[in-house]
Write a protein that holds these residues in place. Structure first.
Motif, short mmCIF file in Angstrom:
data_model
loop_
_atom_site.label_atom_id
_atom_site.label_comp_id
_atom_site.label_asym_id
_atom_site.label_seq_id
_atom_site.Cartn_x
_atom_site.Cartn_y
_atom_site.Cartn_z
N UNK A 6 0.84 -1.20 0.00
CA UNK A 6 0.00 0.00 0.00
C UNK A 6 0.87 1.25 0.00
N UNK A 7 0.53 2.23 -0.82
CA UNK A 7 1.19 3.54 -0.77
C UNK A 7 0.10 4.61 -0.77
N UNK A 8 -0.08 5.23 0.37
CA UNK A 8 -1.15 6.22 0.60
C UNK A 8 -0.63 7.26 1.59
N UNK A 9 -0.71 8.54 1.20
CA UNK A 9 -0.13 9.58 2.06
C UNK A 9 -1.06 10.02 3.19
N UNK A 58 -0.82 -4.06 -5.58
CA UNK A 58 -0.45 -2.72 -5.13
C UNK A 58 -1.68 -1.81 -5.08
N UNK A 59 -1.96 -1.25 -3.90
CA UNK A 59 -3.01 -0.24 -3.75
C UNK A 59 -2.32 1.12 -3.65
N UNK A 60 -2.56 1.97 -4.64
CA UNK A 60 -1.84 3.24 -4.72
C UNK A 60 -2.80 4.42 -4.79
N UNK A 61 -2.46 5.47 -4.03
CA UNK A 61 -3.14 6.75 -4.22
C UNK A 61 -2.46 7.42 -5.41
N UNK A 62 -3.17 8.28 -6.11
CA UNK A 62 -2.56 8.98 -7.24
C UNK A 62 -1.81 10.22 -6.76
N UNK A 79 7.93 -2.06 -14.03
CA UNK A 79 9.25 -2.49 -14.50
C UNK A 79 9.88 -3.52 -13.56
N UNK A 80 9.50 -3.44 -12.27
CA UNK A 80 10.07 -4.35 -11.28
C UNK A 80 9.23 -5.60 -11.08
N UNK A 81 7.93 -5.48 -11.33
CA UNK A 81 7.01 -6.60 -11.13
C UNK A 81 6.07 -6.65 -12.32
N UNK A 82 6.49 -7.37 -13.34
CA UNK A 82 5.78 -7.39 -14.62
C UNK A 82 4.33 -7.81 -14.49
N UNK A 83 4.06 -8.80 -13.64
CA UNK A 83 2.71 -9.34 -13.53
C UNK A 83 1.97 -8.85 -12.29
N UNK A 84 2.51 -7.85 -11.61
CA UNK A 84 1.85 -7.30 -10.43
C UNK A 84 0.51 -6.67 -10.79
N UNK A 85 -0.41 -6.68 -9.83
CA UNK A 85 -1.73 -6.07 -10.02
C UNK A 85 -1.75 -4.70 -9.34
N UNK A 86 -2.12 -3.68 -10.10
CA UNK A 86 -2.11 -2.31 -9.59
C UNK A 86 -3.53 -1.78 -9.50
#
Length: 245
Positions: A6-9, A58-62, A79-86
């Motif tokens: 998770x990346x959320x500010x 990956x759960x990301x804030x914009x 680029x680091x995780x080709x098959x990762x789910x975003x």
């Protein structure tokens, strides 16, 4: 294992996301781990470089209030995780078309202000990602996948002779009968790929099935192609037992 990052500010939103993920993990028997939750995209990228992923969610804030926004972060993750789910969990749904320019292939966009659907959509993304992870892992479990530039290689596990540490941190060298391939991974992770793989030294993981002989005096392992891997003295007994099974 499926890893969630998770990346959320916003601390409140980040805590809400963490709680939903942990509760869902607790109520299922899925092989899932909440690996990282941060407000700093640089921390997430540093984690990925130290712990290479091929199955992240990956759960990301914009809008991360950082020089790296969520869309740029997603392109770096790809680029680091080709098959990762975003998944973008954001109030900025108007930015969705921009993600196509960065080719991040987002799984979903979850609107933060729709509280009644937020948790439901997060859980749905976790479940879908996990089922796709299981399917991919089942079909490729006898292969080791490496991304080199724009090329993806599937190396049969039985063809791998050994892995050794590279002088570059977090990087390994994979050896087959006739090839030497550099990749980002950890020895502890590749040792888990197969019951035939054994970490015989702090810098080597060997395929037991491809060992030609062991020289206990020199503390060396000769592979079927004549290549030499190092052997820690304390690992000798267990390795011999594995070879005799």
């Amino acid at each position: 294992m499926l890893h969630i990052l998770i990346c959320e500010d916003d601390p409140k939103q980040r805590k809400r996301m963490e709680t939903i993920c942990r509760d869902y993990i607790a109520m299922t028997d899925h092989d899932i781990k909440l690996a990282l939750s941060t407000d700093n995209p640089a921390h997430l990228l540093g984690y990925l470089e130290a712990n290479p992923q091929t199955n992240g969610l990956y759960f990301l804030d914009i809008d991360l209030q950082h020089q790296i926004n969520g869309i740029v972060l997603a392109s770096k993750i790809r680029k680091l995780d080709t098959y990762g789910k975003i998944v973008f969990a954001t109030a900025h749904t108007d930015l969705a078309p921009v993600t196509f320019q960065y080719k991040v292939e987002a799984l979903d966009y979850i609107v933060k202000d729709k509280h009644e659907h937020f948790a439901e959509k997060v859980r749905a993304c976790i479940e879908l990602s996990y089922q796709q992870y299981i399917q991919r892992n089942t079909t490729s479990k006898r292969h080791y996948q490496i991304k080199t530039g724009d090329e993806v290689l599937n190396i049969p596990l039985e063809d791998i002779l050994y892995f050794e540490s590279h002088h570059i941190p977090h990087k390994l060298i994979l050896h087959t009968e006739n090839s030497r391939i550099e990749c980002y991974a950890s020895l502890s992770k590749v040792a888990e790929l197969s019951s035939d793989f054994y970490r015989c030294h702090q810098s080597f993981v060997v395929n037991v099935k491809n060992i030609k002989r062991i020289d206990k005096a020199k503390k060396e392992i000769e592979m079927t192609n004549g290549a030499i891997a190092l052997l820690a003295a304390k690992k000798t007994t267990q390795l011999l037992e594995l070879m005799n099974e």
